[in-house]
Write a protein that holds these residues in place. Structure first.
Motif, PDB file in Angstrom:
ATOM      1  N   VAL A 425      22.814  -2.818 -35.111  1.00 11.53           N
ATOM      2  CA  VAL A 425      22.493  -1.525 -34.513  1.00 11.53           C
ATOM      3  C   VAL A 425      23.802  -0.966 -33.971  1.00 11.53           C
ATOM      4  N   ALA A 426      24.345   0.037 -34.665  1.00 11.78           N
ATOM      5  CA  ALA A 426      25.596   0.667 -34.241  1.00 11.78           C
ATOM      6  C   ALA A 426      25.269   1.886 -33.390  1.00 11.78           C
ATOM      7  N   SER A 445      18.658  -8.580 -34.210  1.00 10.54           N
ATOM      8  CA  SER A 445      19.743  -7.669 -34.596  1.00 10.54           C
ATOM      9  C   SER A 445      20.900  -7.745 -33.616  1.00 10.54           C
ATOM     10  N   GLU A 446      22.065  -7.282 -34.073  1.00  8.40           N
ATOM     11  CA  GLU A 446      23.287  -7.296 -33.264  1.00  8.40           C
ATOM     12  C   GLU A 446      23.620  -5.883 -32.796  1.00  8.40           C
ATOM     13  N   LEU A 447      23.937  -5.732 -31.514  1.00 12.50           N
ATOM     14  CA  LEU A 447      24.341  -4.447 -30.969  1.00 12.50           C
ATOM     15  C   LEU A 447      25.851  -4.281 -31.146  1.00 12.50           C
ATOM     16  N   ARG A 448      26.253  -3.135 -31.720  1.00 15.31           N
ATOM     17  CA  ARG A 448      27.674  -2.917 -31.970  1.00 15.31           C
ATOM     18  C   ARG A 448      28.071  -1.518 -31.488  1.00 15.31           C
ATOM     19  N   PRO A 449      28.789  -1.410 -30.358  1.00 14.51           N
ATOM     20  CA  PRO A 449      29.199  -0.090 -29.860  1.00 14.51           C
ATOM     21  C   PRO A 449      30.248   0.543 -30.753  1.00 14.51           C
ATOM     22  N   VAL A 450      30.076   1.843 -31.024  1.00 16.08           N
ATOM     23  CA  VAL A 450      31.030   2.603 -31.840  1.00 16.08           C
ATOM     24  C   VAL A 450      31.328   3.906 -31.097  1.00 16.08           C
ATOM     25  N   LYS A 451      32.440   3.947 -30.422  1.00 19.21           N
ATOM     26  CA  LYS A 451      32.775   5.111 -29.616  1.00 19.21           C
ATOM     27  C   LYS A 451      32.883   6.361 -30.481  1.00 19.21           C
ATOM     28  N   GLY A 452      32.236   7.449 -30.017  1.00 26.75           N
ATOM     29  CA  GLY A 452      32.295   8.721 -30.729  1.00 26.75           C
ATOM     30  C   GLY A 452      31.295   8.871 -31.849  1.00 26.75           C
ATOM     31  N   GLN A 453      30.381   7.903 -32.021  1.00 25.81           N
ATOM     32  CA  GLN A 453      29.407   7.988 -33.121  1.00 25.81           C
ATOM     33  C   GLN A 453      28.421   9.124 -32.915  1.00 25.81           C
TER      34      GLN A 453
END
Length: 493
Positions: A425-426, A445-453
């Motif tokens: 989960v981005a 599921s894996e949490l994945r931070p994506v700055k500016g998404q």
């Protein structure tokens, strides 16, 4: 619109049936009412009823009469609303703390002098067929206009004047409280029950605690409440902190009433499903703990409790529904009174008409158990990407997510990497609470931070994807009046 970045702010029938005899009142759920105290009281009365239905006998029940302090809230009342079907109980919680030790007052932040006013007010309606209990919370800061009355403190005669609803008790006691509520709702009150802090705490302890779940951490410096997210078994003192907390978010009393309703439902579930009420000794302990500090009208006695018990043999959490009177205007300023809550005249009338006509507040529809999450899936925008070589997996996941309420794009695509093993989960860190809700619906599921998404969350499917779990928001309201059933607020397994 995408979810906010952080913490969101929060007929009659053609013929009238005869009114049930006073000696044949509805069920004990009606006994449960408002804030912390009322919740306990309600459960206590409910316990009494269930116990009676189990055949414990008249001797045990009749001893309760001596424990209940009596009050006459209907004295000399005239021009009252016409009686409807079923039974209406006004459940009032006061801030009495005389029977709580100094140590407990300090531990649970119960210092200060009580205002001798109502901390919680609820109308509990028991249907005529004894198959449903509808509980409507009345905010203590509700704008109200009293009927003419005599001040119980000064003896001075007053005409009708604006007040906050909880001030009616301080000014005119139970009688003015009942008269004011009847004037505002046009619902005739059949019985009156008043509870305090001590009985609430004792009752929770006697039943072994009550389980509640919270999707977010709850911390309130005023009551000392400090609960991490998750499932908790609350004992008396901590339960009191939970139902009293007003400063865990920006919703204040309205949020507190929702927590009180959830707690009440959990308490009913505990009392009716654990076998506690079928144990004569345990039942005796519960009733003495609770009823020792209860005040009730003279018409609510042993025979009423026994009749209620026989009537509610099939009562369960799914038989109860909870709501708060619809608010039309927050912060309604009144000179000499302060900031009040003004009811929505149209929606609130529909709620009270349903009580008068003995109709349910909500439409019952089957639903499976759902896990509590911080943000409702209906508020979360999702783009699905298939990160595997399995054809059709993206469409399958998109359909499943949409099926439990997520706002998917309905246009899944293939990911750049088709060798993903664990679903991801981005998300943009500004939408972290939405991401946690989505990840909860995708076990493992894996949490994945994506700055500016941005506001749209992205699900990158891995070979581990199997199913979508049903989730719902902790504070998600249902239907026109935000009604929730007792079986819908229990902790998911």
């Amino acid at each position: 619109m995408p979810t906010p970045p952080r913490s969101p702010r929060p007929q009659p029938g053609p013929q009238r049936r005869p009114q049930p005899s006073r000696r044949t009142p509805p069920r004990p759920a009606a006994v449960r009412r408002k804030k912390p105290r009322w919740a306990m009281r309600a459960v206590t009365t409910l316990s009494v009823v269930v116990l009676a239905s189990a055949g414990i006998g008249h001797t045990v029940i009749s001893s309760l009469d001596a424990d209940i302090s009596r009050v006459d809230p209907f004295k000399d009342m005239k021009n009252r609303p016409r009686a409807g079907h079923g039974m209406n109980v006004l459940l009032v919680g006061t801030d009495g703390r005389d029977k709580i030790s100094r140590e407990e007052r300090s531990r649970y932040h119960l210092g200060g002098a009580p205002c001798r006013c109502t901390d919680t007010i609820m109308i509990v309606h028991i249907s005529e067929d004894r198959e449903r209990a509808s509980v409507v919370s009345l905010p203590r800061d509700s704008y109200a206009v009293t009927p003419p009355h005599t001040d119980r403190n000064s003896g001075k005669r007053h005409g009708g004047h604006p007040i906050k609803l909880n001030a009616a008790y301080a000014e005119g006691g139970p009688e003015l409280t009942v008269r004011t509520v009847e004037k505002m709702t046009r619902v005739k009150i059949d019985h009156y029950l008043e509870v305090d802090f001590a009985s609430f705490m004792k009752t929770v302890d006697v039943v072994g605690g009550v389980e509640i779940c919270t999707a977010d951490p709850l911390k309130d410096s005023h009551t000392g409440l400090n609960l991490p997210a998750g499932r908790h078994l609350l004992k008396g003192g901590q339960a009191l902190q939970y139902v009293r907390a007003r400063y865990v978010d920006g919703a204040s009393d309205l949020s507190r009433m929702k927590r009180q309703q959830r707690f009440m439902a959990a308490l009913v579930a505990r009392a009716t499903s654990s076998g506690i009420l079928l144990n004569p000794m345990k039942f005796r302990d519960i009733t003495h703990a609770v009823l020792g500090s209860v005040r009730a009208d003279k018409g609510f006695g042993t025979d009423e409790l026994l009749d209620l018990g026989r009537a509610m043999r099939n009562f369960s959490p799914s038989s109860s529904e909870f709501t708060t009177v619809p608010i039309g205007r927050m912060g309604y300023a009144v000179k000499g009174v302060g900031s009040t809550l003004k009811w929505d005249p149209v929606k609130s009338e529909r709620v009270f008409r349903a009580l008068r006509e003995d109709r349910p507040l909500s439409v019952r529809r089957p639903r499976g158990s759902a896990v509590l999450v911080p943000v409702a899936p209906q508020q979360i925008r999702v783009q699905v990407e298939n990160g595997t070589s399995m054809p059709g997996l993206g469409r399958k996941a998109d359909t499943a997510l949409a099926g439990v309420g997520f706002r998917t794009t309905r246009a899944p695509v293939n990911a750049k990497n088709l060798t993903v093993t664990r679903t991801v989960v981005a998300y943009d860190p500004r939408w972290d609470r939405s991401a946690k809700s989505l990840a909860t619906a995708l076990p493992g599921s894996e949490l994945r931070p994506v700055k500016g998404q941005g506001a749209t969350l992205k699900v990158i499917l891995g070979t581990d994807f199997g199913q979508v779990r049903k989730v719902r928001a902790e504070n998600q309201s249902e239907g026109e009046f935000g009604v929730v059933r007792g079986d819908e607020v229990k902790c998911a397994t």
